[in-house]
Write a protein that holds these residues in place. Structure first.
Motif, short mmCIF file in Angstrom:
data_model
loop_
_atom_site.label_atom_id
_atom_site.label_comp_id
_atom_site.label_asym_id
_atom_site.label_seq_id
_atom_site.Cartn_x
_atom_site.Cartn_y
_atom_site.Cartn_z
N GLY A 18 0.79 -1.23 0.00
CA GLY A 18 0.00 0.00 0.00
C GLY A 18 0.83 1.28 0.00
O GLY A 18 0.37 2.32 -0.47
N VAL A 22 -0.11 4.92 -1.94
CA VAL A 22 -0.21 6.23 -1.29
C VAL A 22 0.76 7.22 -1.94
O VAL A 22 0.39 8.34 -2.32
CB VAL A 22 0.04 6.11 0.23
CG1 VAL A 22 0.16 7.48 0.87
CG2 VAL A 22 -1.09 5.32 0.87
N HIS A 163 3.85 4.08 7.57
CA HIS A 163 2.90 3.17 6.93
C HIS A 163 2.94 1.81 7.62
O HIS A 163 2.00 1.04 7.53
CB HIS A 163 3.23 2.99 5.45
CG HIS A 163 3.20 4.26 4.68
ND1 HIS A 163 2.14 4.61 3.88
CD2 HIS A 163 4.08 5.29 4.60
CE1 HIS A 163 2.38 5.80 3.33
NE2 HIS A 163 3.55 6.23 3.76
N VAL A 212 -0.81 6.52 9.23
CA VAL A 212 -1.78 6.51 8.14
C VAL A 212 -3.23 6.30 8.60
O VAL A 212 -4.13 6.16 7.76
CB VAL A 212 -1.37 5.51 7.03
CG1 VAL A 212 -0.17 6.05 6.26
CG2 VAL A 212 -1.06 4.14 7.61
N ASN A 243 -5.48 7.54 5.25
CA ASN A 243 -5.20 7.55 3.81
C ASN A 243 -6.47 7.72 3.00
O ASN A 243 -7.56 7.35 3.44
CB ASN A 243 -4.62 6.19 3.38
CG ASN A 243 -3.17 6.03 3.75
OD1 ASN A 243 -2.45 7.00 3.92
ND2 ASN A 243 -2.74 4.78 3.87
N GLU A 300 1.00 -10.83 9.87
CA GLU A 300 0.56 -9.47 10.10
C GLU A 300 -0.83 -9.21 9.49
O GLU A 300 -1.67 -8.52 10.05
CB GLU A 300 1.61 -8.61 9.42
CG GLU A 300 1.55 -7.17 9.61
CD GLU A 300 2.50 -6.50 8.59
OE1 GLU A 300 3.54 -7.11 8.21
OE2 GLU A 300 2.17 -5.39 8.17
N LYS A 301 -1.05 -9.81 8.33
CA LYS A 301 -2.32 -9.63 7.62
C LYS A 301 -3.33 -10.72 7.99
O LYS A 301 -4.38 -10.83 7.37
CB LYS A 301 -2.10 -9.65 6.11
CG LYS A 301 -1.13 -8.59 5.62
CD LYS A 301 -1.76 -7.20 5.61
CE LYS A 301 -0.76 -6.13 5.25
NZ LYS A 301 -1.16 -4.78 5.61
N CYS A 378 -3.34 1.26 8.03
CA CYS A 378 -4.53 1.90 7.43
C CYS A 378 -5.35 0.83 6.73
O CYS A 378 -6.46 0.53 7.08
CB CYS A 378 -4.15 3.00 6.43
SG CYS A 378 -5.65 3.67 5.67
N GLY A 379 -4.72 0.21 5.71
CA GLY A 379 -5.47 -0.73 4.89
C GLY A 379 -6.16 0.05 3.79
O GLY A 379 -6.86 1.03 4.06
N LEU A 380 -5.90 -0.36 2.57
CA LEU A 380 -6.56 0.31 1.44
C LEU A 380 -7.61 -0.61 0.84
O LEU A 380 -8.61 -0.16 0.28
CB LEU A 380 -5.52 0.68 0.37
CG LEU A 380 -4.37 1.59 0.86
CD1 LEU A 380 -3.30 1.72 -0.21
CD2 LEU A 380 -4.91 2.96 1.24
#
Ligand code: GLC
Length: 475
Positions: A18, A22, A163, A212, A243, A300-301, A378-380
């Protein structure tokens, strides 16, 4: 004002995550708002580099201790990205296909930072703001303040945007001699837990620290891979700025990468066409709700939870759901996800890798996007999903907490609290029930599609922050 963004990634030149999205979008909106914006990234051997025209605007030699590396600064000729893109070409270090993952990453990113500052000072024009991003550029604020050779840039204001605080760019004091000469009384600024910690240096020395999302700013006070105390101590110069996403690139009405364009007016038929194409491609059943995951397969995800959560959800709901995964990362997780294919043919599939075009089609054609993240600054993806009428299923953390509200509270998504297989499956159950209640399902979709996550709004927050540090030296 003249703004420099210095970063390891920038889409479409080089993307791993991500960060690239950004740095590839915010500068465009800052330019639209009337500022002179220059983005500086290393010159990797990428498709974008090879397919576009650049002119050399500066060349010299960068010194890294006893080593000398010739470098050039290449400017993208057309400004077609909506801002000025500059590449720092150091062939010995960056003429490689990948952004990260080499043994000499410390040498690579140190040379990048020093070469960038050497060029900035050689221009004889002092920028108003330098916005650094993540640890790869964390030494910039320090060097500006203390290195003798950057004396004339000493008063340039700096911000560092975090980030991802898990990665910090540590290296030993044995490499201290790589840095340009500075008064050793400042050496303490480099140190955190007995090593040089690039992110900590940036956080200590920058005039402002941004994260973010606002929730992530709170979280790093008690969970930041060893930097909690530091983050608490700089709270008065820190700000969480959520973001945005690039509404021009991510627009289901204009997107060339999807099978059928649509808007909030006709999303039902539009999304169905995309879903049919996706299901055909991955041998899934388009009459069932489609749950997707897009991203890096790391703990992490919550990537490690996906194999078991998928297996459990599919065995409970074999007749009524599909799951599709696009991602790469941890080899063990990749293997487990690939093996699941044999057990759930027709309801499950996985694409190991990264594919921007497929990602767009997945957002357009899915009903739900799963984001079971343990950490999400943040995560988009949840914002892309909502824009495409796809409901995010998220664990409440970081930016996910700030952008997704549970449908039980009249929100735009499905939320749970724990990073666990049980919580993911519980959310999938709720999502299946919601899917079967079309009126409410469509309301949740519409709320997501009409949420404004555009950069126009967010971009102003950055400018206000820059103005504060320029005028008052504080935020
Ligand atoms: C990093 C974070 C992600 C964030 C992105 C852009 O990839 O993990 O949460 O959205 O940077 O800031």
């Amino acid at each position: 004002m003249e703004i420099f963004h210095i970063s390891a990634e920038c889409y479409p030149m080089a993307k791993v995550g991500g960060l690239a999205d950004v740095v590839g979008a915010l500068p465009k909106y800052q330019t639209n708002a009337g500022h002179l914006v220059r983005v500086v990234v290393p010159c990797y051997d990428t498709k974008f580099k090879n397919e576009n025209d650049f002119e050399c605007v500066h060349w010299a030699t960068v010194k890294l201790g006893n080593f000398d590396f010739p470098f050039s600064v290449l400017k993208e000729k057309t400004n077609k990205l909506g801002y000025e893109l500059y590449l720092i070409e150091i062939n010995d270090l960056f003429n490689r296909p990948n952004v990260y993952g080499y043994e000499d990453d410390i040498e690579r990113f140190l040379s990048f930072q020093i070469a960038t500052l050497d060029w900035i000072i050689a221009r004889n024009k002092i920028p108003d703001i330098i916005n650094c991003h993540d640890h790869h550029t964390g030494l910039v604020p320090f060097l500006l303040q203390v290195a003798y050779k950057y004396e004339t840039l000493k008063d340039v204001k700096t911000a560092i945007t975090i980030h991802n605080g898990l990665y910090q760019g540590w290296f030993g004091f044995d490499k201290l001699y790589y840095l340009p000469e500075f008064d050793l009384k400042h050496v303490g600024l480099l140190e955190w837990n007995n090593s040089i910690n690039s992110l900590a240096v940036g956080v200590k020395c920058a005039n402002a620290v941004t994260t973010v999302s606002p929730s992530y700013l709170n979280e790093i006070n008690y969970s930041a891979n060893g930097l909690e105390e530091l983050f608490r101590s700089v709270r008065n110069k820190s700000k969480g700025i959520l973001n945005g996403i690039d509404f021009e690139v991510w627009n289901p009405l204009k997107d060339q990468m999807i099978a059928e364009n649509y808007s909030i007016e006709n999303f039902e038929t539009g999304k169905l066409k995309n879903k049919e194409k996706l299901c055909e491609q991955f041998e899934l059943d388009s009459s069932k709700p489609l749950f997707s995951f897009i991203g890096r397969l790391f703990e992490e995800k919550g990537g490690d939870l996906l194999p078991q959560a998928s297996a459990l959800a599919l065995s409970e709901h074999f007749e009524d759901i599909n799951i599709l995964i696009l991602g790469s990362g941890n080899a063990e997780i990749e293997l487990q996800l690939t093996q699941l294919r044999n057990d759930y043919k027709g309801n499950y599939n996985v694409f190991i890798g990264y594919n921007e075009e497929l990602a767009h089609l997945i957002y357009a054609g899915s009903d739900y996007v799963l984001m079971p993240s343990r950490v999400e600054p943040c995560g988009l993806n949840q914002m892309y999903a909502m824009r495409y009428g796809t409901i995010p299923i998220v664990r409440r953390t970081g930016g996910l907490r700030d952008t997704v509200i549970d449908f039980g509270d009249d929100g735009n998504g499905v939320c749970h609290d724990q990073a666990s297989v049980g919580d993911i499956c519980y959310s999938i159950n709720r999502a299946v029930n919601l899917y079967n209640d079309k009126t409410n399902f469509n309301k949740v979709v519409q709320r997501g599609m009409s949420t404004d996550h555009s950069w126009e709004r967010v971009c102003q927050e950055y400018i206000e922050l820059y103005n504060l540090i320029i005028e008052k030296n504080e935020i």
